[in-house]
Design a protein around this motif. Structure first.
Motif, mmCIF file in Angstrom:
data_model
loop_
_atom_site.group_PDB
_atom_site.id
_atom_site.type_symbol
_atom_site.label_atom_id
_atom_site.label_comp_id
_atom_site.label_asym_id
_atom_site.label_seq_id
_atom_site.Cartn_x
_atom_site.Cartn_y
_atom_site.Cartn_z
ATOM 1 N N TYR A 243 0.831 -1.211 0.000
ATOM 2 C CA TYR A 243 0.000 0.000 0.000
ATOM 3 C C TYR A 243 0.859 1.251 0.000
ATOM 4 C CZ TYR A 243 -2.603 3.946 1.839
ATOM 5 O OH TYR A 243 -3.117 5.208 2.011
ATOM 6 N N GLN A 244 1.901 1.239 0.813
ATOM 7 C CA GLN A 244 2.733 2.446 0.918
ATOM 8 C C GLN A 244 3.441 2.749 -0.406
ATOM 9 O OE1 GLN A 244 5.070 2.016 4.522
ATOM 10 N NE2 GLN A 244 3.251 2.231 5.812
ATOM 11 N N GLN A 245 3.798 1.675 -1.100
ATOM 12 C CA GLN A 245 4.404 1.848 -2.424
ATOM 13 C C GLN A 245 3.384 2.473 -3.389
ATOM 14 O OE1 GLN A 245 5.899 -1.949 -3.514
ATOM 15 N NE2 GLN A 245 7.290 -1.157 -5.103
ATOM 16 N N TRP A 246 2.175 1.924 -3.377
ATOM 17 C CA TRP A 246 1.095 2.486 -4.202
ATOM 18 C C TRP A 246 0.868 3.956 -3.846
ATOM 19 C CZ3 TRP A 246 -3.333 4.894 -2.494
ATOM 20 C CH2 TRP A 246 -4.262 5.232 -3.470
ATOM 21 N N TYR A 247 0.866 4.230 -2.553
ATOM 22 C CA TYR A 247 0.570 5.576 -2.078
ATOM 23 C C TYR A 247 1.594 6.589 -2.599
ATOM 24 C CZ TYR A 247 -0.169 9.481 0.987
ATOM 25 O OH TYR A 247 -0.384 10.746 1.445
ATOM 26 N N LEU A 248 2.864 6.210 -2.521
ATOM 27 C CA LEU A 248 3.913 7.121 -2.999
ATOM 28 C C LEU A 248 3.814 7.333 -4.511
ATOM 29 C CD1 LEU A 248 7.012 6.124 -0.873
ATOM 30 C CD2 LEU A 248 5.889 8.365 -0.935
ATOM 31 N N GLN A 249 3.465 6.276 -5.234
ATOM 32 C CA GLN A 249 3.327 6.373 -6.686
ATOM 33 C C GLN A 249 2.177 7.330 -7.039
ATOM 34 O OE1 GLN A 249 5.507 5.239 -8.583
ATOM 35 N NE2 GLN A 249 4.587 5.572 -10.592
ATOM 36 N N GLN A 250 1.091 7.192 -6.304
ATOM 37 C CA GLN A 250 -0.081 8.042 -6.480
ATOM 38 C C GLN A 250 0.279 9.511 -6.195
ATOM 39 O OE1 GLN A 250 -3.215 6.808 -7.123
ATOM 40 N NE2 GLN A 250 -4.054 8.887 -7.095
ATOM 41 N N LEU A 251 1.033 9.694 -5.138
ATOM 42 C CA LEU A 251 1.451 11.030 -4.707
ATOM 43 C C LEU A 251 2.362 11.653 -5.767
ATOM 44 C CD1 LEU A 251 1.302 12.994 -2.398
ATOM 45 C CD2 LEU A 251 2.911 11.600 -1.106
ATOM 46 N N TRP A 252 3.220 10.853 -6.342
ATOM 47 C CA TRP A 252 4.107 11.306 -7.419
ATOM 48 C C TRP A 252 3.294 11.753 -8.630
ATOM 49 C CZ3 TRP A 252 8.411 13.175 -9.118
ATOM 50 C CH2 TRP A 252 8.860 12.938 -10.409
ATOM 51 N N GLN A 253 2.282 10.953 -8.986
ATOM 52 C CA GLN A 253 1.455 11.312 -10.140
ATOM 53 C C GLN A 253 0.656 12.582 -9.866
ATOM 54 O OE1 GLN A 253 -0.790 7.747 -10.951
ATOM 55 N NE2 GLN A 253 1.045 6.605 -11.531
ATOM 56 N N ASP A 254 0.134 12.715 -8.646
ATOM 57 C CA ASP A 254 -0.563 13.954 -8.271
ATOM 58 C C ASP A 254 0.395 15.144 -8.356
ATOM 59 O OD1 ASP A 254 -2.795 12.534 -7.689
ATOM 60 O OD2 ASP A 254 -2.791 12.924 -5.538
ATOM 61 N N THR A 255 1.600 14.941 -7.848
ATOM 62 C CA THR A 255 2.605 16.004 -7.858
ATOM 63 C C THR A 255 2.825 16.509 -9.283
ATOM 64 O OG1 THR A 255 3.693 15.069 -5.929
ATOM 65 C CG2 THR A 255 5.022 16.515 -7.318
ATOM 66 N N LEU A 256 3.003 15.561 -10.220
ATOM 67 C CA LEU A 256 3.229 15.942 -11.620
ATOM 68 C C LEU A 256 2.009 16.690 -12.165
ATOM 69 C CD1 LEU A 256 4.903 12.679 -12.987
ATOM 70 C CD2 LEU A 256 6.029 14.766 -12.161
ATOM 71 N N GLY A 257 0.839 16.180 -11.860
ATOM 72 C CA GLY A 257 -0.384 16.810 -12.361
ATOM 73 C C GLY A 257 -0.543 18.233 -11.840
ATOM 74 N N TYR A 258 -0.411 18.411 -10.534
ATOM 75 C CA TYR A 258 -0.568 19.759 -9.969
ATOM 76 C C TYR A 258 0.549 20.685 -10.456
ATOM 77 C CZ TYR A 258 -4.321 18.000 -7.018
ATOM 78 O OH TYR A 258 -5.502 17.465 -6.585
ATOM 79 N N ALA A 259 1.747 20.108 -10.671
ATOM 80 C CA ALA A 259 2.837 20.917 -11.233
ATOM 81 C C ALA A 259 2.421 21.460 -12.602
ATOM 82 C CB ALA A 259 4.111 20.084 -11.331
ATOM 83 N N GLY A 260 1.817 20.609 -13.401
ATOM 84 C CA GLY A 260 1.386 21.037 -14.731
ATOM 85 C C GLY A 260 0.339 22.141 -14.663
ATOM 86 N N ALA B 44 -6.656 -0.925 2.073
ATOM 87 C CA ALA B 44 -6.015 0.300 2.580
ATOM 88 C C ALA B 44 -6.286 1.482 1.643
ATOM 89 C CB ALA B 44 -4.511 0.069 2.742
ATOM 90 N N ILE B 45 -6.271 1.211 0.332
ATOM 91 C CA ILE B 45 -6.564 2.277 -0.640
ATOM 92 C C ILE B 45 -7.998 2.790 -0.422
ATOM 93 C CG2 ILE B 45 -6.947 2.712 -3.115
ATOM 94 C CD1 ILE B 45 -4.607 0.780 -3.682
ATOM 95 N N LEU B 46 -8.920 1.859 -0.221
ATOM 96 C CA LEU B 46 -10.309 2.258 0.023
ATOM 97 C C LEU B 46 -10.451 2.966 1.366
ATOM 98 C CD1 LEU B 46 -11.802 -1.066 -1.322
ATOM 99 C CD2 LEU B 46 -12.352 1.188 -2.274
ATOM 100 N N LYS B 47 -9.705 2.520 2.357
ATOM 101 C CA LYS B 47 -9.768 3.148 3.677
ATOM 102 C C LYS B 47 -9.231 4.576 3.628
ATOM 103 C CE LYS B 47 -8.554 2.724 8.509
ATOM 104 N NZ LYS B 47 -8.050 1.881 9.592
ATOM 105 N N ARG B 48 -8.104 4.754 2.915
ATOM 106 C CA ARG B 48 -7.529 6.084 2.776
ATOM 107 C C ARG B 48 -8.580 7.068 2.270
ATOM 108 N NH1 ARG B 48 -6.724 9.488 -0.550
ATOM 109 N NH2 ARG B 48 -5.003 10.958 -0.744
ATOM 110 N N ARG B 49 -9.327 6.651 1.271
ATOM 111 C CA ARG B 49 -10.343 7.548 0.711
ATOM 112 C C ARG B 49 -11.502 7.751 1.704
ATOM 113 N NH1 ARG B 49 -11.241 8.715 -4.866
ATOM 114 N NH2 ARG B 49 -10.977 6.632 -5.690
ATOM 115 N N TYR B 50 -11.865 6.670 2.403
ATOM 116 C CA TYR B 50 -12.926 6.798 3.421
ATOM 117 C C TYR B 50 -12.530 7.836 4.459
ATOM 118 C CZ TYR B 50 -16.056 5.602 7.299
ATOM 119 O OH TYR B 50 -16.982 5.677 8.313
ATOM 120 N N MET B 51 -11.254 7.861 4.814
ATOM 121 C CA MET B 51 -10.771 8.743 5.878
ATOM 122 C C MET B 51 -10.594 10.190 5.448
ATOM 123 S SD MET B 51 -7.953 6.264 7.694
ATOM 124 C CE MET B 51 -7.420 7.406 8.978
ATOM 125 N N SER B 52 -10.364 10.420 4.145
ATOM 126 C CA SER B 52 -10.002 11.802 3.802
ATOM 127 C C SER B 52 -10.780 12.436 2.663
ATOM 128 C CB SER B 52 -8.501 11.897 3.544
ATOM 129 O OG SER B 52 -8.154 11.205 2.382
#
Lengths: 398, 398
Positions: A322-339, B211-219
């Motif tokens: 999950y944490q790996q997925w989370y960081l990847q997601q955060l990276w993609q968001d970062t790029l998007g908001y940067a754009g 966990a991905i679903l929980k993250r969204r539930y929480m925020s």
């Protein structure tokens, strides 16, 4: 809350004497107005021993416009709240607060005048080897300890409530996510860029991706953000870095802060293509900027990973995959908001000196077009850019 | 806030006479306690003309446990707030409120005793041809008009603030998203299911998705949710449908409500495999349930699409391609949350009669295993299930 602006030096000095023991009682004080943002009044007050502090006062309107454009004074409470929370976790990254007074809408704080504005430092091609790590570490720490991973979910919800900033968020919902993506009267467009902008406005895929990013900006409350972390909000020396102007703070998607910051390095990258100086100097600094962007992400993601592994309060968010997925997601968001930030800084209402300092409109248009090209790539292809090295490669290839 | 429980009929009757003109002053009133949830005291009060109303009182603890398990009385404010907002948009779907009193923690409301509990209706294989459309339309309307698409973003933020429900959300963060996915002492597991549960607890891919679903539930705060929309919270007749028990309401991801509701139809589907009756009766009703799930999603998504196209306040969220993405995302969330609800209702703390009414443990285990199988498919493969027809196919194939 009635508002009284300090109308002369003596009023300012009297206020400080009454509310702070920063200066000795017999000090001979000199005041100067140094307001440079659009919203607030800012003053520096000095004694003859070289001691000084900063006074920030928020009027119930936008300073540069006046009473015709009202704006909530709650922004000072928001700023104070964020400064306080940042002081608890990263005291070195914010000015010290000496006094906060919601009735008069005044904060007295440390003078960081020995630090220089990061935007100007970048325009002048200053290399700051510690900067990426200082900012990455600050962002990861604050992101973690204001989200449901680092604090109890009930405390997180209290923070979300206390940090709501609807008026200032609304401004950004418009100037980030709408104006630049249509032919809005608030836009400010180099005539040589008009055709490029028109193509952009017709790009439905781009607009869909911006809407996806906007949806998350509007409803995801995962962590307390600075909310406007461009390089004009950062001040630095060779060994220190300070972040100011937290009045846009709110609980939002973490990638918004990292994205806005990254965008401002890349806006400087685009500017460097046409700012004065030899080709070698410009290329050398562009390489430093891309390295700094990569180093910033590395520092941020490593620190955040570390915290997620060692200090996570929620066992169900401790799953490594999950944490790996989370960081990847955060990276993609970062790029998007940067754009999005790059687009709005190029054709929206609020331009940046990194581009505007290019005097010749044709040369400026070249840099601006590069900015829009990078922005579009970041927004539309963000899910295909795996890491900061690949990002640098793709930018170099444009 | 001091709490005084109604300790006899007369107190209840006096309270009603003082706070409502529902009954005539000389009415001869009879009271009966009908509490059937875990948390609150609920009474029906009748006169001899056949008129009746419901009294709901929330103690500062969980009713079935007592003062040893304190629980915020703010849940009644939350419920009242949600009932009011629902009454504005979908008056036909909620009981009428006659009186709300935060000091005594009391709501007086319409008696919907002519409606039957939907869970029992499903267990008894009642077909309700209007139900899917009534629920789909209610969910779409409330989702739209409590999100940043249907109201101003500043109003949406005020709603988020006013609807915060940290204590009850915290309960769900644990009992939905954690307990059933580890060997938690709160779980309640059919011994014949132990091995299956242990496999589930070792499934890291499944836990990442939860966990991905929980993250969204929480925020994610996109829309006001019912927050606990199982079939025990729905009452129906052949032509009317009422939704009650909104104390878990909060602003969260829209797919949570649709997911929980869908899950409860599917839990009944699993139960029907082993509840009494002929094979034909059971198969016929299972087919009706899958059709109803599909019809519910169709009704929900069509109504939401319509509102997004015709009443969207935010032009940047009007892009057709974005709206298509958005519905697809919502569908995937729905499937994911449905899977989480099915898992927790099968091996977590709060079981459902649809499965528990199967008396023979071995037969019950068969239905429970089917439930966990469907749940796992929904959670892990949700991005590959394109629509409600494909969902039905995949469930039939298990």
């Amino acid at each position: 809350m009635s508002f009284t602006k300090f109308s002369n030096s003596q009023q300012l000095i009297d206020y400080i004497s009454k509310n702070s023991s920063f200066f000795s009682t017999d000090a001979d004080l000199v005041t100067e107005e140094i307001s440079d943002g659009n919203l607030n009044y800012v003053y520096r007050v000095k004694d003859n021993q070289g001691q000084s502090l900063i006074v920030k006062q928020t009027p119930p309107y936008i300073r540069v416009i006046g009473e015709g454009w009202p704006l909530t004074q709650d922004r000072l409470r928001i700023e104070h709240n964020s400064l306080k929370l940042t002081t608890e976790r990263c005291p070195e990254i914010v000015p010290e607060i000496y006094h906060y007074d919601s009735d008069s809408s005044v904060i007295l704080m440390q003078d960081i005048g020995d630090h220089h504005n990061l935007r100007e430092l970048l325009i002048n091609r200053t290399k700051l080897p510690l900067l990426a790590d200082q900012l990455g570490s600050f962002l990861a720490t604050m992101k973690f300890y204001t989200s449901g991973m680092g604090i109890e979910s009930t405390d997180h919800k209290a923070l979300v409530k206390n940090s709501q900033n609807p008026e200032l968020c609304k401004i950004h919902e418009e100037v980030f996510f709408w104006d630049p993506f249509c032919d809005h009267e608030r836009n400010d467009i180099n005539p040589l860029l008009r055709e490029t902008a028109e193509k952009l406005w017709a790009d439905n895929e781009l607009k869909r991706e911006v809407a996806i990013l906007k949806r998350r900006y509007m409803s995801d409350t995962e962590a307390l953000l600075h909310g406007d972390l461009h390089t004009g909000s950062v001040f630095a020396t060779s060994d220190s870095c300070k972040v100011i102007d937290m009045e846009f703070a709110f609980c939002g998607p973490a990638g918004f802060d990292t994205g806005v910051l990254l965008a401002n390095f890349l806006l400087n990258y685009c500017g460097q293509a046409n700012l004065p100086g030899s080709e070698e100097q410009r290329a050398d600094y562009q390489a430093w900027l891309l390295n700094t962007v990569a180093a910033l992400w590395q520092s941020f993601s490593q620190k955040l990973s570390q915290l997620m592994q060692s200090h996570n309060l929620d066992p169900s968010l401790s799953n490594a995959s999950y944490q790996q997925w989370y960081l990847q997601q955060l990276w993609q968001d970062t790029l998007g908001y940067a754009g999005v930030e790059m687009t709005r800084r190029t054709i929206g209402i609020a331009h940046v000196a990194d581009l505007m300092n290019i005097e010749d409109p044709a040369h400026r248009a070249e840099s601006e077009k590069l900015s829009l090209k990078i922005a579009q790539m970041l927004i539309v292809n963000r899910r295909e850019i795996n890491d900061s090295l690949q990002l640098a490669e793709q930018i170099r290839a444009l």
